[in-house]
Design an enzyme around this catalytic site. Sequence first.
Site, PDB file in Angstrom:
ATOM      1  N   ASP A  21      -9.962   3.494  -1.710  1.00 51.17           N
ATOM      2  CA  ASP A  21     -11.076   2.651  -1.262  1.00 51.17           C
ATOM      3  C   ASP A  21     -11.121   1.339  -2.059  1.00 51.17           C
ATOM      4  O   ASP A  21     -10.742   1.308  -3.232  1.00 51.17           O
ATOM      5  CB  ASP A  21     -12.385   3.428  -1.451  1.00 51.17           C
ATOM      6  N   HIS A  38      -5.613  -4.432   2.825  1.00 50.61           N
ATOM      7  CA  HIS A  38      -4.882  -3.219   3.218  1.00 50.61           C
ATOM      8  C   HIS A  38      -3.379  -3.393   2.946  1.00 50.61           C
ATOM      9  O   HIS A  38      -2.701  -2.458   2.524  1.00 50.61           O
ATOM     10  CB  HIS A  38      -5.124  -2.902   4.692  1.00 50.61           C
ATOM     11  N   LEU A 132       9.017  14.854  -4.090  1.00 51.00           N
ATOM     12  CA  LEU A 132       7.558  14.749  -3.953  1.00 51.00           C
ATOM     13  C   LEU A 132       7.224  14.948  -2.480  1.00 51.00           C
ATOM     14  O   LEU A 132       7.932  14.432  -1.612  1.00 51.00           O
ATOM     15  CB  LEU A 132       7.092  13.343  -4.387  1.00 51.00           C
TER      16      LEU A 132
HETATM   17  C1  FPP Z   1     -10.640   1.744   2.465  1.00 48.43           C
HETATM   18  O1  FPP Z   1     -10.939   0.487   1.891  1.00 48.43           O
HETATM   19  C2  FPP Z   1      -9.257   1.763   2.909  1.00 48.43           C
HETATM   20  C3  FPP Z   1      -8.848   2.009   4.170  1.00 48.43           C
HETATM   21  C4  FPP Z   1      -9.759   2.293   5.290  1.00 48.43           C
HETATM   22  C5  FPP Z   1      -7.432   1.967   4.529  1.00 48.43           C
HETATM   23  C6  FPP Z   1      -6.498   2.493   3.471  1.00 48.43           C
HETATM   24  C7  FPP Z   1      -5.133   2.053   3.815  1.00 48.43           C
HETATM   25  C8  FPP Z   1      -4.224   1.628   2.896  1.00 48.43           C
HETATM   26  C9  FPP Z   1      -4.402   1.635   1.448  1.00 48.43           C
HETATM   27  C10 FPP Z   1      -2.954   1.120   3.341  1.00 48.43           C
HETATM   28  C11 FPP Z   1      -2.015   2.232   3.613  1.00 48.43           C
HETATM   29  C12 FPP Z   1      -1.958   2.301   5.045  1.00 48.43           C
HETATM   30  C13 FPP Z   1      -0.938   2.744   5.738  1.00 48.43           C
HETATM   31  C14 FPP Z   1      -1.013   2.409   7.138  1.00 48.43           C
HETATM   32  C15 FPP Z   1       0.199   3.520   5.196  1.00 48.43           C
HETATM   33  P1  FPP Z   1     -12.108  -0.367   2.550  1.00 48.43           P
HETATM   34  O2  FPP Z   1     -11.526  -1.204   3.608  1.00 48.43           O
HETATM   35  O3  FPP Z   1     -13.201   0.551   2.984  1.00 48.43           O
HETATM   36  O4  FPP Z   1     -12.569  -1.238   1.321  1.00 48.43           O
HETATM   37  P2  FPP Z   1     -14.050  -1.719   1.007  1.00 48.43           P
HETATM   38  O5  FPP Z   1     -14.841  -0.482   0.679  1.00 48.43           O
HETATM   39  O6  FPP Z   1     -13.857  -2.604  -0.167  1.00 48.43           O
HETATM   40  O7  FPP Z   1     -14.553  -2.442   2.220  1.00 48.43           O
END
Ligand code: FPP
Length: 247
Positions: A21, A38, A132
Amino acid sequence: MAVASSFSSERLPRHVAIVMDGNGRWAKKRFLPRVAGHKQGVDALRHTVQSCIDRGVRVLTVFAFSSENWNRPVDEVSGLMELLALALSREVPRLHEKGVQLHFPGDRAVLSSRVQKALVEAESLTVGNHTLVLNVCFNYGGRWDIAQAARRLVAEGREITEAALSETTALAHVGDPDLLIRTGGEMRISNFLLWQSAYTEMVFTPCLWPDFDAQALDQALAEYAGRERRFGQTSEQVSSASGSSHA
Ligand code: FPP
């Protein structure tokens, strides 16, 4: 490369799960679109995979797209879908070289047929790897997982027991996580591994996911190493059992 770890193997979690997150906030701080966060998140994931291999973690399970993420703005959802397709074409060969076995737990039926095909191909290519196990949970939700397992048992005419459900969930091939890390400062599980995290140790860190590095992982591992896992027993029972197993 094996990292000289300060954790004895019994204090190292076998299975680490992560709620990645904070990508949106990371991007906002830099006046960038959320998708840029992302993208940076994929880099953090690549480095975390390597750090887990270096430390001897056997299973890494990450929450890449939740059942509820469809409610995000349309351009962010399509950006995440494109990122998955791009990450598959770029990262799968590298992960295969490292000996990583890939799985994509989640409801795939609504994904494009191109992405569905790529997921199956990545899983088939890496099925024989054992360095892994990496579970990239995509269109995954803990409630979905429990419901799909129950539906499957009913369809097979089997009794719904804890053991039967455990072996029918989308994470049955790896067992329950020992440690769940959530970055980004929120302290909730957000419909991630509801069934599997009954006795999982939780570590919450304010670090935003794109900033999560080997040092942040080591901090979480150190916190885990200091925990006493009792699984419903008393502290005295746990100490006497671990004393007798070392006798
Ligand atoms: C939450 O942060 C994150 C996500 C909803 C997406 C997580 C995806 C990745 C780390 C990339 C990996 C992805 C793939 C396709 C392999 P948020 O957007 O809720 O952050 P915020 O809380 O700061 O708004």
